[in-house]
Scaffold this active site. Structure first.
Site, PDB file in Angstrom:
ATOM      1  N   ARG A  72       0.736  -1.254  -0.063  1.00 52.69           N
ATOM      2  CA  ARG A  72      -0.146   0.033   0.035  1.00 52.69           C
ATOM      3  C   ARG A  72       0.765   1.448  -0.006  1.00 52.69           C
ATOM      4  NH1 ARG A  72      -5.147  -1.511   0.581  1.00 52.69           N
ATOM      5  NH2 ARG A  72      -5.574  -3.691   1.447  1.00 52.69           N
ATOM      6  N   ASP A  73       0.507   2.049  -0.809  1.00 53.76           N
ATOM      7  CA  ASP A  73       1.121   3.513  -0.662  1.00 53.76           C
ATOM      8  C   ASP A  73       1.024   4.314   0.592  1.00 53.76           C
ATOM      9  OD1 ASP A  73       2.011   5.458  -3.402  1.00 53.76           O
ATOM     10  OD2 ASP A  73       1.472   6.448  -1.382  1.00 53.76           O
ATOM     11  N   ILE A  74       2.123   4.829   0.830  1.00 56.27           N
ATOM     12  CA  ILE A  74       2.184   5.611   2.126  1.00 56.27           C
ATOM     13  C   ILE A  74       1.307   6.771   2.091  1.00 56.27           C
ATOM     14  CG2 ILE A  74       4.230   6.973   1.509  1.00 56.27           C
ATOM     15  CD1 ILE A  74       5.605   6.097   4.110  1.00 56.27           C
TER      16      ILE A  74
ATOM     17  N   ASN B  52       4.313   6.932 -13.284  1.00 55.23           N
ATOM     18  CA  ASN B  52       5.103   8.248 -13.510  1.00 55.23           C
ATOM     19  C   ASN B  52       6.650   7.826 -14.142  1.00 55.23           C
ATOM     20  OD1 ASN B  52       2.694   9.731 -12.606  1.00 55.23           O
ATOM     21  ND2 ASN B  52       3.287   9.149 -10.389  1.00 55.23           N
TER      22      ASN B  52
ATOM     23  N   VAL C 140      10.139   8.346  -6.741  1.00 61.38           N
ATOM     24  CA  VAL C 140      11.033   7.303  -6.305  1.00 61.38           C
ATOM     25  C   VAL C 140      11.180   6.581  -7.793  1.00 61.38           C
ATOM     26  CG1 VAL C 140      10.996   4.974  -5.346  1.00 61.38           C
ATOM     27  CG2 VAL C 140       9.787   7.106  -4.281  1.00 61.38           C
TER      28      VAL C 140
ATOM     29  N   HIS D  90       7.395   1.520 -10.671  1.00 62.11           N
ATOM     30  CA  HIS D  90       6.291   0.863  -9.932  1.00 62.11           C
ATOM     31  C   HIS D  90       4.913   1.437 -10.735  1.00 62.11           C
ATOM     32  CE1 HIS D  90       7.399   4.956  -8.517  1.00 62.11           C
ATOM     33  NE2 HIS D  90       6.314   5.165  -8.445  1.00 62.11           N
TER      34      HIS D  90
ATOM     35  N   HIS E 181       1.172   2.146 -10.243  1.00 63.06           N
ATOM     36  CA  HIS E 181       0.068   2.644  -9.094  1.00 63.06           C
ATOM     37  C   HIS E 181      -1.048   1.864  -9.469  1.00 63.06           C
ATOM     38  CE1 HIS E 181       2.325   6.034  -7.440  1.00 63.06           C
ATOM     39  NE2 HIS E 181       2.794   6.294  -8.432  1.00 63.06           N
TER      40      HIS E 181
HETATM   41  P1  DGP Z   1       6.044   8.497  -7.899  1.00 59.52           P
HETATM   42  O1  DGP Z   1       7.500   8.044  -8.127  1.00 59.52           O
HETATM   43  O2  DGP Z   1       5.588   9.802  -8.367  1.00 59.52           O
HETATM   44  O3  DGP Z   1       5.220   7.372  -8.741  1.00 59.52           O
HETATM   45  O4  DGP Z   1       5.402   8.445  -6.270  1.00 59.52           O
HETATM   46  C1  DGP Z   1       6.001   7.494  -5.486  1.00 59.52           C
HETATM   47  C2  DGP Z   1       4.919   6.989  -4.595  1.00 59.52           C
HETATM   48  O5  DGP Z   1       5.704   6.083  -3.662  1.00 59.52           O
HETATM   49  C3  DGP Z   1       4.152   7.922  -3.688  1.00 59.52           C
HETATM   50  O6  DGP Z   1       2.675   7.805  -4.262  1.00 59.52           O
HETATM   51  C4  DGP Z   1       4.501   7.931  -2.434  1.00 59.52           C
HETATM   52  C5  DGP Z   1       4.889   6.592  -2.496  1.00 59.52           C
HETATM   53  N1  DGP Z   1       6.014   6.250  -1.284  1.00 59.52           N
HETATM   54  C6  DGP Z   1       7.313   6.839  -1.000  1.00 59.52           C
HETATM   55  N2  DGP Z   1       7.838   6.468  -0.050  1.00 59.52           N
HETATM   56  C7  DGP Z   1       7.238   5.196   0.497  1.00 59.52           C
HETATM   57  C8  DGP Z   1       7.542   4.371   1.289  1.00 59.52           C
HETATM   58  O7  DGP Z   1       8.582   4.515   2.104  1.00 59.52           O
HETATM   59  N3  DGP Z   1       6.596   3.369   1.628  1.00 59.52           N
HETATM   60  C9  DGP Z   1       5.421   3.234   0.812  1.00 59.52           C
HETATM   61  N4  DGP Z   1       4.492   2.321   1.184  1.00 59.52           N
HETATM   62  N5  DGP Z   1       5.160   4.142  -0.261  1.00 59.52           N
HETATM   63  C10 DGP Z   1       6.036   5.141  -0.299  1.00 59.52           C
END
Ligand code: DGP
Length: 114
Positions: free
Chosen positions: A30-32, A88, A97, A101, A103
């Site tokens: 799950r996204d944080i 993205n 990040v 990944h 979403h």
């Molecule tokens: P993006 O690179 O823009 O697709 O966004 C990265 C996503 O990753 C963002 O929605 C928040 C998520 N995220 C970043 N760090 C962590 C983490 O440590 N744990 C989790 N579960 N999600 C994270």
């Protein structure tokens, strides 16, 4: 690179995550910072920086990630209501990040994209 990559660290279990799926090639958690009731990230276990870094040898892996997204949508109860799968890529794509990944987002009306 993978030493400090936050998603590699999650994959190795060095950082906590709410895992909803794993197999020998991918994990999902799950996204944080969820943008909807269901917001899961599907990542390859191996470090690939972004969609721009996929190689022909990754074709099956990329397809597998989409199949996992499809299966998770069913498992998480949003198959019928619908959902969005997106990645993205790079600066203008808003990537934060740099570990590939997808979403998987759903559980509410998401509105039209673009
Ligand atoms: P993006 O690179 O823009 O697709 O966004 C990265 C996503 O990753 C963002 O929605 C928040 C998520 N995220 C970043 N760090 C962590 C983490 O440590 N744990 C989790 N579960 N999600 C994270």
């Amino acid at each position: 690179m993978t030493e400090s990559c936050v998603f590699c660290r999650i994959e190795r279990g060095e950082l906590p995550s709410d895992r909803v799926y794993e197999d020998d090639r991918v994990i999902a958690f799950r996204d944080i910072n969820p943008q909807a009731p269901v917001h899961v990230l599907i990542i390859p276990r191996k470090h690939i920086a972004s969609l721009a870094d996929l190689t022909p040898g990754d074709t099956e892996l990329a397809g597998h990630m989409l199949r996992v997204a499809q299966q998770l949508a069913e498992q998480l109860g949003i198959r019928e209501t619908g959902y969005r799968v997106l990645t993205n890529c790079g600066r203008d794509g808003g990537q934060v990040v740099f570990h590939l990944h997808f979403h998987l987002v759903g559980g509410k009306p998401l509105g039209r994209f673009a």
